[in-house]
Design a protein around this motif. Structure first.
Motif, mmCIF file in Angstrom:
data_model
loop_
_atom_site.group_PDB
_atom_site.id
_atom_site.type_symbol
_atom_site.label_atom_id
_atom_site.label_comp_id
_atom_site.label_asym_id
_atom_site.label_seq_id
_atom_site.Cartn_x
_atom_site.Cartn_y
_atom_site.Cartn_z
ATOM 1 N N HIS A 13 13.216 -52.759 -36.266
ATOM 2 C CA HIS A 13 13.972 -54.102 -36.157
ATOM 3 C C HIS A 13 13.754 -54.833 -34.673
ATOM 4 N N TRP A 17 11.927 -59.014 -33.712
ATOM 5 C CA TRP A 17 12.625 -59.941 -33.039
ATOM 6 C C TRP A 17 11.610 -60.146 -31.919
ATOM 7 N N PHE A 83 22.661 -56.402 -32.539
ATOM 8 C CA PHE A 83 23.460 -57.630 -32.347
ATOM 9 C C PHE A 83 22.870 -58.491 -31.208
ATOM 10 N N PRO A 85 19.578 -59.082 -30.282
ATOM 11 C CA PRO A 85 18.452 -60.234 -30.735
ATOM 12 C C PRO A 85 19.234 -61.348 -31.404
ATOM 13 N N LEU A 86 20.284 -61.244 -32.094
ATOM 14 C CA LEU A 86 20.728 -62.284 -33.056
ATOM 15 C C LEU A 86 21.578 -63.270 -31.995
ATOM 16 N N THR A 87 22.221 -62.443 -31.066
ATOM 17 C CA THR A 87 22.903 -63.370 -30.089
ATOM 18 C C THR A 87 21.961 -64.214 -29.184
ATOM 19 N N PHE A 89 19.032 -65.281 -30.239
ATOM 20 C CA PHE A 89 18.542 -66.277 -31.085
ATOM 21 C C PHE A 89 19.555 -67.400 -31.118
ATOM 22 N N LEU A 90 20.903 -67.137 -31.199
ATOM 23 C CA LEU A 90 21.690 -68.059 -31.338
ATOM 24 C C LEU A 90 22.097 -68.847 -29.806
#
Length: 258
Positions: A13, A17, A83, A85-87, A89-90
């Motif tokens: 995962h 990213w 969470f 990597p998603l943060t 990215f946002l």
């Protein structure tokens, strides 16, 4: 195979990213749509993800391979790995870090005067030795008024204008015209806005013979077109083709960008 993939899902995962962020940074793609602060956050966040990946690999390698996939459950490292990597990215993809409500409250706030050249058309600084002020389109439109023509050097992309478009922009204008434009952004390409000046003068006939969307540097006299919505016209005296800038976007909040 299913057990192996499940066992190594954490490192896989994070690797995915990191590959995405690495592609953006190592190719220099960040310069096209990220502000400097966003790029710094992306580098720092990627370094943190690399450390997390190392910790995840060591933890997974030391853990025994389960006979079957375990039930649902979260570890602290697993939750952060999911969470973080998603943060990141946002933050880098859809951000308002450089903006607040006050940024849009005052007229012209997004098109402040240039910091590199303290330019005020009503009280211009001494003219440079070559006879032209290096201004960008944001700095030009940041002028509340242009009481007299400004000798300006501007860089942008050439766009040809059809007769129908010419009549729509300047219904009473005679002679050939073209447009010089660039996109200006507040934080990223999602809010890119085209900003352009109308090119006029005898040299425009030469420009209209050139292919569209080439990058050019134009020297001439900029003036208010007296139209609504506002248009600035540039009487072309000299022009030359130039390389595409390393950062093609201008920044509303940094009129010094070139």
């Amino acid at each position: 195979m299913a057990r192996i993939l499940h066992h190594w899902r954490g490192p896989l995962h994070l690797t995915g990213w990191l590959a995405l962020f690495g592609l953006i940074l190592l190719n220099g793609d960040d310069s096209y749509y990220l502000a400097r602060l966003q790029t710094q956050i992306l580098w720092a966040g990627s370094a943190l993800l690399a450390l997390m990946l190392l910790a995840s690999v060591l933890r997974t390698a030391r853990a025994p391979m389960p006979a079957q996939p375990p039930g649902a459950g979260w570890s602290v490292l697993g939750a952060v790995s999911a969470f973080a990597p998603l943060t990141l990215f946002l933050i880098t993809g859809v951000t308002t870090l450089t903006l607040n409500s006050a940024s849009f409250s005052a007229p012209g706030a997004r098109a402040a005067q240039s910091a590199r050249i303290a330019f005020n058309a009503a009280h211009p600084p001494p003219l440079p030795a070559d006879g032209y002020y290096d201004l960008n389109l944001v700095a030009l439109y940041g002028q509340r008024e242009i009481p007299a023509p400004i000798p300006a050097r501007v860089v942008g992309k050439l766009s040809h204008i059809t007769p129908e478009q010419a009549q729509r922009h300047l219904p009473n204008h005679a002679g050939p015209i073209a447009m010089l434009y660039r996109h200006a952004i507040a934080c990223c390409a999602a809010d890119a806005t085209p900003v352009g000046v109308i090119l006029e003068g005898e040299a425009v006939a030469q420009l209209n013979a050139q292919p569209g969307n080439i990058w050019i540097s134009v020297e001439g006299m900029a003036r208010d077109g007296g139209q609504q919505p506002r248009l600035i016209l540039l009487d072309v005296q000299h022009w030359r083709e130039v390389e595409k800038p390393a950062k093609p976007y201008l920044y509303w909040l940094n009129p010094d960008s070139q």
